[in-house]
Design a protein around this motif. Structure first.
Motif, short mmCIF file in Angstrom:
data_model
loop_
_atom_site.label_atom_id
_atom_site.label_comp_id
_atom_site.label_asym_id
_atom_site.label_seq_id
_atom_site.Cartn_x
_atom_site.Cartn_y
_atom_site.Cartn_z
N ILE A 1 18.02 -7.60 69.61
CA ILE A 1 18.81 -8.72 69.07
C ILE A 1 17.83 -9.83 68.72
O ILE A 1 17.08 -10.24 69.58
N GLU B 1 13.68 -11.11 68.96
CA GLU B 1 13.18 -12.32 69.63
C GLU B 1 14.12 -12.76 70.77
O GLU B 1 13.69 -13.40 71.70
N GLU B 2 15.37 -12.40 70.68
CA GLU B 2 16.31 -12.78 71.74
C GLU B 2 16.34 -11.73 72.84
O GLU B 2 16.20 -12.05 74.02
N THR B 3 16.50 -10.49 72.45
CA THR B 3 16.59 -9.38 73.41
C THR B 3 15.93 -8.16 72.79
O THR B 3 16.14 -7.88 71.62
N VAL C 1 20.46 -6.70 79.99
CA VAL C 1 21.08 -7.94 79.48
C VAL C 1 22.15 -8.48 80.42
O VAL C 1 22.42 -9.68 80.46
#
Lengths: 419, 419
Positions: free
Chosen positions: A50, A146-148, A154
């Motif tokens: 993500i 860059e997010e996940t 998560v």
């Protein structure tokens, strides 16, 4: 008449004896749209990055950053717009020198593009636009992963599913969510003085308010409960009702009957059930006679019949136990420090829990009792949003002292939001 | 392509424009066992005193206090027990000199009695007991009306019904409770890049997480919502869906489409509906393009499609508006001061709202971002229990600064309760 001698234990010890119990509820699945408030039963691992692709965080134009080199107010550079893509669409174009693609927020960058020029940074031309500054590589780009990143955990097993967690589950395609079951709870109000809500008043009697209160406390956690009546106030019939409730529920909460009075059958009931009594006296006010026991994988909470003590016992012992049974990793409300706005001069050897109103004005947190400070004061509970904790000892407390406060309500603390 | 110029307003002003709307939901009644979380629609007035009669707060013996005069360790006084009453029973006896009635917690004092001797303060005899101290009038007696007097307003119109309020309603015999209705809400996620939870992934597309998130945020408040799909991403069909949702609901929440991009139809939809736009730009990050409008008695919330902005917009604007519509007097979460545990060096002219984890260790409240600090970071919402507020200005924030924190979750802040 047996005058049982009971040894009080500290509140924190009593809570631990509850949460250390190995009673656990089984795993199940729940629909995503019903999952809020459940405890997650498995780690959730990201099956893709993500963002899934380099995407634009703005409405603008995707360009090759190298093409913007040397741009300035004096030397505006012109770009030709060769395609126009909305979010969800993918451009089949590959950018060549000084070419751009009109791109919407959330859309994937076309091949060759590595920067996004915001609409506001451009001046429109017939063929496209001009810009007045150089862009660096990946400027205004949300980078893939860059997010996940794929394989990241998560969401954690044992986490309470809030709206954000629901959003994560939706993102990764979980329509059915692995969670732990919520407990089934039976509530028994004991006491021959109790009338039902609908009953007309009779001399010497009061309406049962603890049953509806416990029902509401459970409902707030999304847990249904069944309310049992004790028809005859004698040992055998009381025991029969407790046995029936135990057969049908994971947790049985009784209110009243926990003392050592002639009509308090619960100590005998625990004996008859061969229940393991975790404690039957806690160094707290109100609710010092609160009793917690376990029998045949059923949690038995013997709360005081006094409404404030009953409420306090639920918050301190029942709720954490429920969340522990549900596999939760965290199960305590926010505990803040607040300035005491009233005197509590009289020392008490036991820790006092006082229904209170906490007020936040953006600078200081203050707290005061929410009403008449006797343990039976049900109206005070209705007006409280917090529970003040006054540790026992040889001294009282004065206005201006800092005290611990448990925030027992979610919301609705203030009429204004001081921003 | 219209480049609309929008004027940002401060967050507090934006909230006020929402809560100042006169939209109100009608009154209804709800069963006591379903009433938790509703807003009370009428003042509740005590129809009798609480306690209803002078009653015993302990198990013990009811006596005439004057009979205990002169008692001491050296001169124990003997009492004869003439009756034995449980809670809910009323003695027909009238006490004469040195007579006592065995009394249970909660029971009404017999005629003539004006004090209660606790069991522990007595030594048993054949006929009754002896005591070693004098009792004053009303010692150990819960006096009629000491908690609440007839005609007292015990619950206020506009109050949120917590478990304590449910107990008060039960006490006064309210099986049906006058409350304000909860709103009916339609949720529309816009954006052609959005797939449903069950859909397989496609290039350039992402699954819709805002719809399930909003649904969960509403569910936490006990409010059901209907999720609408926009099948075709064009103005006419989008307008048709909004109109349908407006016909069926008190509130319509859209996510996405609020910007000024080529595919952002909402500004045009508001115009077509002749909606009164309360604001369309707020001096906040994320979510500056959040738009709120009212049309034909329906609240229209245009939240950003970006998950963090969507979440922030819900907490700041939708939730207070809902509770205001429901007639609530208080509708903001607890706002505490906490010590910032990370640097936010970069100044921002707009107020920033950062998903955060607040930690309470019984001494200090600290706060740090809950994850990746970009507005699209849905995972960060899942792990947050708070929202940090960093007012806009010319300076950044450093570790150790005190900042405001909204506590957005009810519970489950900590693994241990530090008592």
């Amino acid at each position: 008449m047996t005058l049982e001698k009971r040894q009080p234990i500290p509140v924190s010890e009593a809570i631990q004896r509850c949460t250390n119990q190995a009673l656990r509820l089984s795993q199940t699945t729940v629909d995503l749209y019903e999952a809020e408030g459940f405890i997650l039963a498995e780690d959730i691992v990201a099956t893709y990055d993500i963002p899934r692709f380099n995407k634009s965080p703005y409405d603008g134009f995707a360009i090759r950053s190298q093409d913007s080199e040397g741009a300035s107010g004096a030397q505006r550079l012109a770009f030709k717009v060769i395609d126009h893509i909305g979010a969800g669409a993918v451009s089949s174009e590959v950018l060549s020198e000084r070419e751009a693609v009109r791109i919407m927020t959330g859309a994937e960058l076309p091949k060759g593009a590595d920067a996004v020029v915001m609409l506001e940074q451009t001046v429109q031309t017939d063929e496209g636009f001009t810009l007045r500054k150089a862009f660096s590589q990946y400027e205004n780009v949300s980078l893939k992963g860059e997010e996940t990143k794929t394989e990241d955990v998560v969401l954690k097993k044992g986490q309470r599913l809030n709206a954000g967690a629901i959003a994560v589950l939706a993102t990764f395609g979980y329509r059915n969510v692995p969670v732990f079951q919520k407990p089934s709870v039976g509530v028994i109000a004991t006491g021959s003085e109790l009338l039902d809500v609908e009953d007309p008043l009779e001399p010497g009697k009061i309406r049962n308010s603890n049953g509806p209160m416990i029902h509401a406390l459970l409902k707030k956690e999304g847990i249904d409960s069944e309310i049992y009546k004790i028809q005859q106030d004698d040992f055998e019939s009381s025991l029969a009702v407790v046995r029936t409730a135990m057969e049908q529920h994971d947790i049985v909460i009784t209110t009243g009957g926990v003392s050592v009075g002639d009509f308090d059958y619960l100590p005998d009931i625990y004996r008859a059930l061969d229940a393991k009594v975790l404690f039957n006296k806690v160094a707290m006010r109100p609710g010092s006679v609160t009793t917690v026991a376990v029998s045949e994988q059923t949690f038995l909470f013997g709360l005081s019949g006094n409404p404030s003590a009953c409420y306090t016992g639920f918050e301190l012992f029942v709720k954490p136990s429920i969340y522990r049974m549900m596999g939760a990793l965290r199960y305590y409300p926010a505990l803040v420090r607040a300035i005491l706005m009233e005197d509590f001069k009289k020392a008490n050897p036991f820790t006092r829990f006082v229904r209170a109103i906490a007020t936040f004005d953006g600078r200081a947190t203050t707290v005061k009792p929410s009403g008449f400070n006797k343990s039976g004061a049900v109206v005070a509970i209705a007006h409280s949003n917090a529970m003040m904790i006054l540790p026992g000892g040889t001294r009282g407390y004065s206005m201006g002292h800092q005290v611990d406060v448990l925030l027992t309500e979610t919301e609705y603390y203030q009429q204004d939001l001081y921003l």
